[in-house]
Design a protein around this motif. Structure first.
Motif, PDB file in Angstrom:
ATOM      1  N   ASP A  16       2.122  20.310   1.430  1.00  0.00           N
ATOM      2  CA  ASP A  16       1.951  18.938   1.898  1.00  0.00           C
ATOM      3  C   ASP A  16       1.441  18.897   3.325  1.00  0.00           C
ATOM      4  O   ASP A  16       0.591  18.077   3.683  1.00  0.00           O
ATOM      5  CB  ASP A  16       3.281  18.169   1.801  1.00  0.00           C
ATOM      6  N   LEU A  17       1.958  19.798   4.170  1.00  0.00           N
ATOM      7  CA  LEU A  17       1.526  19.821   5.568  1.00  0.00           C
ATOM      8  C   LEU A  17       0.034  20.110   5.679  1.00  0.00           C
ATOM      9  O   LEU A  17      -0.671  19.475   6.477  1.00  0.00           O
ATOM     10  CB  LEU A  17       2.324  20.862   6.349  1.00  0.00           C
ATOM     11  N   ALA A  18      -0.470  21.051   4.894  1.00  0.00           N
ATOM     12  CA  ALA A  18      -1.881  21.421   4.985  1.00  0.00           C
ATOM     13  C   ALA A  18      -2.780  20.245   4.641  1.00  0.00           C
ATOM     14  O   ALA A  18      -3.806  20.015   5.295  1.00  0.00           O
ATOM     15  CB  ALA A  18      -2.176  22.606   4.069  1.00  0.00           C
ATOM     16  N   VAL A  19      -2.391  19.466   3.628  1.00  0.00           N
ATOM     17  CA  VAL A  19      -3.177  18.284   3.261  1.00  0.00           C
ATOM     18  C   VAL A  19      -3.058  17.213   4.335  1.00  0.00           C
ATOM     19  O   VAL A  19      -4.056  16.647   4.805  1.00  0.00           O
ATOM     20  CB  VAL A  19      -2.731  17.729   1.892  1.00  0.00           C
ATOM     21  N   GLY A  20      -1.832  16.919   4.755  1.00  0.00           N
ATOM     22  CA  GLY A  20      -1.618  15.856   5.738  1.00  0.00           C
ATOM     23  C   GLY A  20      -2.260  16.143   7.074  1.00  0.00           C
ATOM     24  O   GLY A  20      -2.841  15.252   7.707  1.00  0.00           O
ATOM     25  N   ALA A  21      -2.194  17.391   7.522  1.00  0.00           N
ATOM     26  CA  ALA A  21      -2.805  17.746   8.801  1.00  0.00           C
ATOM     27  C   ALA A  21      -4.320  17.660   8.726  1.00  0.00           C
ATOM     28  O   ALA A  21      -4.977  17.336   9.719  1.00  0.00           O
ATOM     29  CB  ALA A  21      -2.375  19.152   9.218  1.00  0.00           C
ATOM     30  N   GLY A 218       0.871  14.275   3.405  1.00  0.00           N
ATOM     31  CA  GLY A 218       0.565  15.085   2.233  1.00  0.00           C
ATOM     32  C   GLY A 218       1.464  14.758   1.057  1.00  0.00           C
ATOM     33  O   GLY A 218       1.010  14.687  -0.094  1.00  0.00           O
ATOM     34  N   TRP A 219       2.746  14.561   1.332  1.00  0.00           N
ATOM     35  CA  TRP A 219       3.713  14.195   0.293  1.00  0.00           C
ATOM     36  C   TRP A 219       3.361  12.851  -0.336  1.00  0.00           C
ATOM     37  O   TRP A 219       3.418  12.684  -1.562  1.00  0.00           O
ATOM     38  CB  TRP A 219       5.108  14.148   0.907  1.00  0.00           C
ATOM     39  N   THR A 220       2.965  11.894   0.490  1.00  0.00           N
ATOM     40  CA  THR A 220       2.620  10.562  -0.005  1.00  0.00           C
ATOM     41  C   THR A 220       1.429  10.618  -0.960  1.00  0.00           C
ATOM     42  O   THR A 220       1.437   9.990  -2.023  1.00  0.00           O
ATOM     43  CB  THR A 220       2.303   9.629   1.178  1.00  0.00           C
ATOM     44  N   ILE A 221       0.396  11.368  -0.591  1.00  0.00           N
ATOM     45  CA  ILE A 221      -0.780  11.499  -1.460  1.00  0.00           C
ATOM     46  C   ILE A 221      -0.404  12.186  -2.768  1.00  0.00           C
ATOM     47  O   ILE A 221      -0.772  11.733  -3.860  1.00  0.00           O
ATOM     48  CB  ILE A 221      -1.895  12.281  -0.737  1.00  0.00           C
ATOM     49  N   ARG A 222       0.346  13.269  -2.667  1.00  0.00           N
ATOM     50  CA  ARG A 222       0.699  14.042  -3.862  1.00  0.00           C
ATOM     51  C   ARG A 222       1.556  13.231  -4.824  1.00  0.00           C
ATOM     52  O   ARG A 222       1.299  13.209  -6.050  1.00  0.00           O
ATOM     53  CB  ARG A 222       1.438  15.324  -3.447  1.00  0.00           C
ATOM     54  N   VAL A 223       2.564  12.557  -4.319  1.00  0.00           N
ATOM     55  CA  VAL A 223       3.473  11.797  -5.179  1.00  0.00           C
ATOM     56  C   VAL A 223       2.748  10.616  -5.823  1.00  0.00           C
ATOM     57  O   VAL A 223       2.912  10.344  -7.015  1.00  0.00           O
ATOM     58  CB  VAL A 223       4.708  11.332  -4.385  1.00  0.00           C
ATOM     59  N   ALA A 224       1.921   9.920  -5.041  1.00  0.00           N
ATOM     60  CA  ALA A 224       1.184   8.784  -5.607  1.00  0.00           C
ATOM     61  C   ALA A 224       0.254   9.251  -6.724  1.00  0.00           C
ATOM     62  O   ALA A 224       0.158   8.595  -7.783  1.00  0.00           O
ATOM     63  CB  ALA A 224       0.388   8.078  -4.515  1.00  0.00           C
ATOM     64  N   GLN A 225      -0.427  10.373  -6.514  1.00  0.00           N
ATOM     65  CA  GLN A 225      -1.309  10.913  -7.541  1.00  0.00           C
ATOM     66  C   GLN A 225      -0.532  11.293  -8.797  1.00  0.00           C
ATOM     67  O   GLN A 225      -0.953  11.021  -9.925  1.00  0.00           O
ATOM     68  CB  GLN A 225      -2.062  12.138  -7.002  1.00  0.00           C
ATOM     69  N   SER A 226       0.616  11.926  -8.619  1.00  0.00           N
ATOM     70  CA  SER A 226       1.402  12.383  -9.769  1.00  0.00           C
ATOM     71  C   SER A 226       1.969  11.226 -10.573  1.00  0.00           C
ATOM     72  O   SER A 226       2.196  11.352 -11.776  1.00  0.00           O
ATOM     73  CB  SER A 226       2.537  13.305  -9.298  1.00  0.00           C
ATOM     74  N   ARG A 227       2.183  10.103  -9.929  1.00  0.00           N
ATOM     75  CA  ARG A 227       2.724   8.926 -10.604  1.00  0.00           C
ATOM     76  C   ARG A 227       1.642   8.001 -11.147  1.00  0.00           C
ATOM     77  O   ARG A 227       1.939   6.966 -11.732  1.00  0.00           O
ATOM     78  CB  ARG A 227       3.612   8.136  -9.637  1.00  0.00           C
ATOM     79  N   GLY A 228       0.377   8.390 -10.920  1.00  0.00           N
ATOM     80  CA  GLY A 228      -0.714   7.549 -11.375  1.00  0.00           C
ATOM     81  C   GLY A 228      -0.882   6.289 -10.542  1.00  0.00           C
ATOM     82  O   GLY A 228      -1.494   5.309 -10.992  1.00  0.00           O
ATOM     83  N   ASP A 237      -1.427   2.411   3.779  1.00  0.00           N
ATOM     84  CA  ASP A 237      -0.190   1.721   4.160  1.00  0.00           C
ATOM     85  C   ASP A 237       0.627   2.575   5.129  1.00  0.00           C
ATOM     86  O   ASP A 237       1.186   2.065   6.107  1.00  0.00           O
ATOM     87  CB  ASP A 237       0.643   1.407   2.919  1.00  0.00           C
ATOM     88  N   LEU A 238       0.692   3.866   4.858  1.00  0.00           N
ATOM     89  CA  LEU A 238       1.490   4.762   5.692  1.00  0.00           C
ATOM     90  C   LEU A 238       0.915   4.908   7.087  1.00  0.00           C
ATOM     91  O   LEU A 238       1.654   4.969   8.077  1.00  0.00           O
ATOM     92  CB  LEU A 238       1.586   6.134   5.021  1.00  0.00           C
ATOM     93  N   THR A 239      -0.410   4.957   7.195  1.00  0.00           N
ATOM     94  CA  THR A 239      -1.063   5.262   8.474  1.00  0.00           C
ATOM     95  C   THR A 239      -1.621   4.034   9.193  1.00  0.00           C
ATOM     96  O   THR A 239      -2.242   4.174  10.245  1.00  0.00           O
ATOM     97  CB  THR A 239      -2.222   6.248   8.245  1.00  0.00           C
ATOM     98  N   SER A 240      -1.395   2.850   8.633  1.00  0.00           N
ATOM     99  CA  SER A 240      -1.994   1.612   9.171  1.00  0.00           C
ATOM    100  C   SER A 240      -3.516   1.739   9.209  1.00  0.00           C
ATOM    101  O   SER A 240      -4.180   1.226  10.122  1.00  0.00           O
ATOM    102  CB  SER A 240      -1.449   1.293  10.574  1.00  0.00           C
ATOM    103  N   GLY A 241      -4.058   2.441   8.218  1.00  0.00           N
ATOM    104  CA  GLY A 241      -5.498   2.682   8.181  1.00  0.00           C
ATOM    105  C   GLY A 241      -6.254   1.627   7.398  1.00  0.00           C
ATOM    106  O   GLY A 241      -5.676   0.662   6.883  1.00  0.00           O
ATOM    107  N   ARG A 242      -7.566   1.815   7.335  1.00  0.00           N
ATOM    108  CA  ARG A 242      -8.406   0.902   6.571  1.00  0.00           C
ATOM    109  C   ARG A 242      -9.559   1.675   5.937  1.00  0.00           C
ATOM    110  O   ARG A 242     -10.027   2.667   6.489  1.00  0.00           O
ATOM    111  CB  ARG A 242      -8.938  -0.224   7.456  1.00  0.00           C
ATOM    112  N   LEU A 243      -9.978   1.212   4.766  1.00  0.00           N
ATOM    113  CA  LEU A 243     -11.117   1.812   4.092  1.00  0.00           C
ATOM    114  C   LEU A 243     -12.387   1.327   4.763  1.00  0.00           C
ATOM    115  O   LEU A 243     -12.622   0.124   4.883  1.00  0.00           O
ATOM    116  CB  LEU A 243     -11.113   1.422   2.608  1.00  0.00           C
ATOM    117  N   LEU A 244     -13.222   2.264   5.199  1.00  0.00           N
ATOM    118  CA  LEU A 244     -14.457   1.920   5.892  1.00  0.00           C
ATOM    119  C   LEU A 244     -15.669   1.917   4.963  1.00  0.00           C
ATOM    120  O   LEU A 244     -16.590   1.109   5.146  1.00  0.00           O
ATOM    121  CB  LEU A 244     -14.723   2.908   7.028  1.00  0.00           C
TER     122      LEU A 244
END
Length: 364
Positions: A16-21, A218-228, A237-244
């Motif tokens: 998870d760290l490798a993906v998140g970083a 990394g955990w957030t991406i992995r869990v969301a993907q696994s749950r569909g 939502d986690l990072t207060s980001g936006r799709l550009l």
């Protein structure tokens, strides 16, 4: 995940760290796969690495950041031999006449999030849950420690051939100039230890909890993907980001110059962005995103490219023709919006003819 975040980095947490970083790394920081392999081997051999907060260490203890320096395009092929990390840590310790109480990551991003894990495991040291950027930047002075007046030297550099250089400079700008020259002479990449500081100084100079933050992403991406579920929305939502932008990579111009990977990736829009183009300009990391010639995001805010299906981040050396991607923007750590910090991380510093506008204020 609890408020404290993770307590240690083991082989499971490492994924998870490798993906998140790499999400935080804005395209830079070096090949995350290589770094993950190195860190996994070190953890399997020496055990998990304990993450610590400054208050868990003696106030006069020595904190020593470690990293790889150079162009990410070189790091893919020029692999460390494994002895460099201990060599640079011991060189700085010997110069200062004291041992490190903890190691630290210089920047979040790719291999530079995992290199400190390798060093901490091998040397039996804890790792400060922090970094010096909250993202990745291309130059040594672009660290929160530099903004807070901490010297980058004494700094040690080593390469896979066994060369070792110790630098003491009059300013962090000179540190960048001389260490970049040495890194180019070493073949385009080196292992470094720099910004030695006390725990007391680190407490007010570093970006806190970056490592556990990377694990959470990394955990957030992995869990969301696994749950569909919608992994992109979970990340935003986690990072207060936006799709550009959503699009397909139409062209990539990339070159290695003076120790940096510089270039431009051109994207042709898909879905709601069909008919538009986006240009990403990078110097190791993505610096600006230009839509139809107008900036929609820029340093010091984070610009990250994700694979449109897996939502795994794509680095600047990994982006290639035909990839379908999503470009997201995320607000930077608060320190980078301070006037003194903006002087060294704004678009103008990198030669762009426009001022920084916070991501939240830019219309896309």
């Amino acid at each position: 995940m609890d408020e404290r975040g993770v307590q240690s980095i083991d082989t499971g947490t490492l994924e998870d760290l490798a993906v998140g970083a790499t999400v935080l790394g804005t395209g830079g920081g070096g090949d995350p796969y290589l770094g993950k392999l190195m860190a996994r081997q070190a953890i399997e051999q020496h055990g998990p690495v304990r993450l610590v907060e400054p208050e868990e260490l003696p106030t006069d203890g020595l904190v020593l950041p470690v990293a790889m320096m150079g162009a990410p395009t070189v790091l893919v092929e020029k692999i460390p031999n494994g002895a460099e990390l201990a060599k640079v840590v011991r060189a700085v310790e010997n110069r200062l006449g004291r041992e490190a109480a903890a190691l630290m990551s210089v920047e979040a991003g790719g291999i530079n999030s995992t290199i400190p894990i390798v060093a901490a495991a091998e040397l039996g040291l804890p790792l400060l849950d922090a970094d010096g950027m909250g993202r990745a930047f291309p130059e040594i002075p672009q660290c929160s420690m530099s903004v807070r007046g901490i010297s980058a030297t004494p700094m040690a550099l080593s390469d896979e051939k066994g060369n070792l250089e110790l630098l003491e400079t009059i300013s962090n700008d000179w540190t960048e100039r001389l260490s970049r020259t040495a890194t180019v002479a070493m073949g385009g990449s080196s292992i470094i230890a720099l910004y030695p500081m006390t725990v007391e100084d680190a407490a007010s100079a570093v970006i806190p909890r970056t490592m556990s933050r990377a694990v959470e992403i990394g955990w957030t991406i992995r869990v969301a993907q696994s749950r569909g579920e919608n992994a992109l929305q979970a990340l935003l939502d986690l990072t207060s980001g936006r799709l550009l932008f959503r699009g397909k990579v139409a062209d990539v111009m990339r070159r290695t110059v003076e120790g940096f990977a510089r270039g431009t990736a051109t994207l042709e829009g898909t879905d709601k962005d069909s008919g538009s183009t986006l240009e990403l300009e990078f110097q190791n990391e993505h610096l600006v995103a230009m839509r139809e010639g107008e900036p929609v995001a820029s340093v010091p805010d984070l610009i990250t490219v994700l694979d449109a299906e897996s939502r795994i981040p794509v680095t600047t050396e990994g982006i290639s023709y035909g990839q379908r991607v999503e470009v997201i923007g995320m607000p930077c750590a608060p320190i980078w919006r301070e006037p003194g910090a903006l002087e060294i991380v704004s678009p103008g510093y990198f030669g762009y003819p426009f001022e920084y506008s916070p991501l939240e204020e830019v219309r896309t």
